[in-house]
Motif scaffolding. Structure first.
Motif, short mmCIF file in Angstrom:
data_model
loop_
_atom_site.label_atom_id
_atom_site.label_comp_id
_atom_site.label_asym_id
_atom_site.label_seq_id
_atom_site.Cartn_x
_atom_site.Cartn_y
_atom_site.Cartn_z
N ARG A 1 0.84 -1.20 0.00
CA ARG A 1 0.00 0.00 0.00
C ARG A 1 0.87 1.25 0.00
NH1 ARG A 1 -5.35 1.45 2.19
NH2 ARG A 1 -5.21 3.62 2.90
N LEU B 1 -4.38 3.86 -7.92
CA LEU B 1 -4.58 2.72 -8.83
C LEU B 1 -4.01 1.48 -8.14
CD1 LEU B 1 -3.61 3.92 -12.44
CD2 LEU B 1 -5.85 3.05 -11.70
N LEU B 2 -4.72 0.37 -8.29
CA LEU B 2 -4.19 -0.92 -7.82
C LEU B 2 -3.65 -1.63 -9.05
CD1 LEU B 2 -3.91 -2.95 -5.44
CD2 LEU B 2 -6.18 -3.84 -6.08
N ARG C 1 -10.88 4.42 -2.13
CA ARG C 1 -9.47 4.69 -2.42
C ARG C 1 -9.16 4.56 -3.91
NH1 ARG C 1 -4.47 5.17 -0.24
NH2 ARG C 1 -2.73 4.07 -1.22
N TYR C 2 -9.86 3.66 -4.61
CA TYR C 2 -9.37 3.25 -5.94
C TYR C 2 -10.12 3.86 -7.12
CZ TYR C 2 -6.54 -0.04 -3.38
OH TYR C 2 -5.62 -0.58 -2.53
N TYR D 1 -8.38 -0.85 -11.29
CA TYR D 1 -7.38 -1.92 -11.22
C TYR D 1 -6.79 -2.17 -12.60
CZ TYR D 1 -5.51 -6.70 -10.88
OH TYR D 1 -4.71 -7.80 -10.93
N ASP E 1 -0.87 1.28 -5.53
CA ASP E 1 -0.79 0.10 -4.66
C ASP E 1 -0.53 -1.12 -5.53
OD1 ASP E 1 -1.54 1.95 -2.78
OD2 ASP E 1 -3.50 1.02 -2.33
N LEU F 1 -14.88 -2.51 -9.52
CA LEU F 1 -14.01 -1.38 -9.91
C LEU F 1 -13.80 -1.39 -11.43
CD1 LEU F 1 -10.91 -1.57 -7.50
CD2 LEU F 1 -12.73 0.15 -7.44
N GLY G 1 -5.20 8.54 -1.66
CA GLY G 1 -5.84 8.25 -2.95
C GLY G 1 -6.26 9.54 -3.62
#
Lengths: 411, 411
Positions: free
Chosen positions: A64, A72-73, A177-178, A181, A115, A364, A69
């Motif tokens: 993390r 992006l994951l 947060r995102y 992905y 992340d 997402l 944020g």
């Protein structure tokens, strides 16, 4: 744009490859000792990259970013097939790690939050996409209880205990947060190689459906039973299979695939007219209307052949996997980065294999990038990609990630 | 003509049935305890009929008439399939016993010599037609050494020892004594029943040939491998099998049969394009020229399909069994007796199953008589024949045997 470090990228991929290496391949099935060793190694790498690392209760590894944020994951999975290739999954995880590092090193992007993740058991040693399902909170508790690794004779619950994860909390999605992905993966097919291309921008992941035909004939002596009297289950199977191969091309799209990979004929002796047979048919396309037509055709062929001396049944033999679609905005960013880095050397294309974004895209926005597989080979020790393609793919995904995050910051 | 005793015939058949009876069937595989018990019971019955009885070193049971030759040998086998019917084999042995008794009781035939036999292991628990091969001195010592009963995990040598026969001499053919060998059997098919007939006069025993196709494709991912790129071994198998079923009827005779009873597709998973497959094809007819054409067609089809993306091999997969022909003179005697006893209710026909005369006809003239099987069923507990047919068949064979022996005496 952040500058990825090709040597560091390739060195990390090779170091990860060494954990569970067998010949030219990797044997690191989910929750095995080698898999957990690789996950602990990843956690250390994430920490070294300035990320806060953790392994959760199913074995997902998170890195993390300390930055707030929207983030992006980026990632993939580090578990492998029973006899897997070295890039399937590993590529996307190390891309995530390298992109997080490159972003942090470039003052222009150091404020952006990336992340990194390695999902658990994408390959389905116990349950396919176990880790991403757990994270998305869409894991069915009954299915989890029933999940077993047939070849190791161990339940998922036992494997989690053996990995020391029973009392470790499971992390779930922080939606706020995102932005989304991103996952890079080897193509596992040969479209890019055949087209002389370096990058695939994935449009969606194919729907998968499967049907099982059952043929009920009459077992009998292969000498004394005349052809006229026979109710030969195998003969009916051959007719159905042949007609499928004749009829399906007429309604198939350019990328539609169908496979009859499993069948059985009972009792299976050269001197006995088969009394029973089974045939499995699987088909894939992003266009579900083609699959609807296949299902109708399969039923029609079964009905036709079943008018003869052998009774034919057909039914769906697995829960259909729906087509999933990648985020259109993300696709534009990846395509833009690809065109800037490798002009004319990329294309949009669907994924014919399943991946974690199939699960995550319900929660997402997702996007995927493919790099070429040499000879289209995967799920095999021979799986490989050219280093130049590996480096190029990471560069394009890094640019796309920066571009997505910057667009949001500037909005 | 000798008068057979229907009650005695049926009572003996039923008593033999009780040795190894399971449900409506009989479990008396060669050299098992029940098989040897049945053979000792037969030897006693032969003695009681005035024959000199013996069990030889492979378990053949002989009942030798005290009359000088020329003699007829009449019999069949008393061993059964693992789950056998009550008449397969037993019928022909008890016919021999009853005919010997009836002949001896009738002053007109009392001087004629009828020997009776029950061969060992016609069904091939260890080696098909073991007993008749041993008697004809055509048993291959290497094959005998290698013979095993897979399901019992025992070699033939061990089984013979367990039955206490290791040091018992093996009897072989006395060629000068015999005019020939006669065997009655249930048809095991449905030609007689369908034709409303009671007796089949066997013309010959079919030739049997078998071929194995091997398909060498390329194993691959069922999602990412395009139809065009695939080398699908199963698809080639379906095409070959379908073409065989299309082409063979064009050259087949009325009684030709072909069977594809065993096949396998590797690795046999719904999501994997098969890389390898095998298909067994067996075909039978008394007319070897039809089988020649089948072999040529099979090779042509394999060659044609093999021009595609999958390499196809085809070869003979067992030593061909040649067609064997019953003695024409004997056939006339049986046909004459059938016509006298059941006018218009008999026909000449080949045997589509193998029997001991296949072996014996190389040494002696042979003939066979069939009675109807209810529903054409055999090698199954449900195997049965009408008592009226059982009695009629014995009467016809007794008359034919007397007629053959009398013709010789009068010559």
């Amino acid at each position: 744009m952040p500058a990825i470090n090709p040597d560091r990228l390739l060195a990390d991929l090779k170091e990860l490859r060494s954990i569970g290496a067998v010949e030219t391949g990797v044997v690191r099935p989910a929750l095995s000792e080698k898999d957990m060793e690789a996950r602990r190694w990843l956690a250390k790498k994430f920490e070294a990259a300035g990320l806060s690392a953790s392994i959760d209760g199913v074995g997902n590894v998170y890195g993390r970013s300390p930055k707030p944020g929207p983030a992006l994951l980026i990632g993939s999975h580090s578990d492998t097939q029973p006899r897997g290739g070295w890039l399937d999954g590993a590529l996307g995880v190390i891309y995530g790690l390298e992109i997080a590092r490159a972003m942090a090193e470039d003052p222009a992007t150091a404020g952006l939050a990336v992340d990194v993740v390695s999902w658990q058991d994408e390959e389905g040693t116990y349950m396919s996409c176990l880790g991403s399902r757990s994270w998305c909170d869409t894991l069915d508790p009954e299915a989890e209880k029933a999940a077993r690794n047939g070849s190791a004779g161990m339940s998922l619950t036992e494997a989690i205990a053996k990995a020391g994860l029973t009392d470790v909390p499971r992390q779930t999605i922080e939606k706020d947060r995102y932005l989304g992905y991103l996952e890079a993966h080897i193509e596992q097919g040969a479209y890019l190689e055949e087209g002389g291309l370096n990058i695939g921008v994935v449009t969606g992941i194919v729907a998968i459906r499967a049907m099982r035909f059952r043929f009920h004939g009459e077992q009998n002596h292969a000498g004394t039973t005349t052809m006229k009297r026979r109710k030969d289950a195998a003969t009916a199977l051959f007719e159905v299979a042949h007609r499928i191969n004749q009829e399906f091309p007429k309604v198939a799209g350019e990328r539609t695939v169908w496979t009859m990979g499993r069948l059985s004929v009972q009792p299976g002796a050269p001197s006995i007219v088969p009394g029973y047979a089974e045939l499995d048919l699987q088909f894939r396309d992003t266009d579900e209307s083609i699959l609807d037509k296949f299902e109708a055709l399969a039923a029609e062929i079964a009905n036709d052949v079943g008018k003869g001396k052998v009774r034919v049944e057909v039914e769906r033999s697995r829960t259909p996997v729906k087509a999933s679609f990648m985020d259109a905005g993300f696709q534009k960013h990846i395509a833009g980065a690809a065109e800037a880095t490798a002009p004319g050397k990329w294309q949009s294309m669907p994924s014919a294999a399943g991946h974690d974004p199939m699960v995550i895209c319900e929660k997402l926005p997702c996007a995927m990038l493919f790099i070429p597989s040499i000879g289209g080979i995967s799920h095999d020790f021979a799986e490989d990609s050219h280093e130049s393609d590996i480096v190029l793919g990471c560069r394009v995904l890094a640019d796309a990630a920066a571009s997505i995050l910057q667009e949001r910051r500037n909005a």
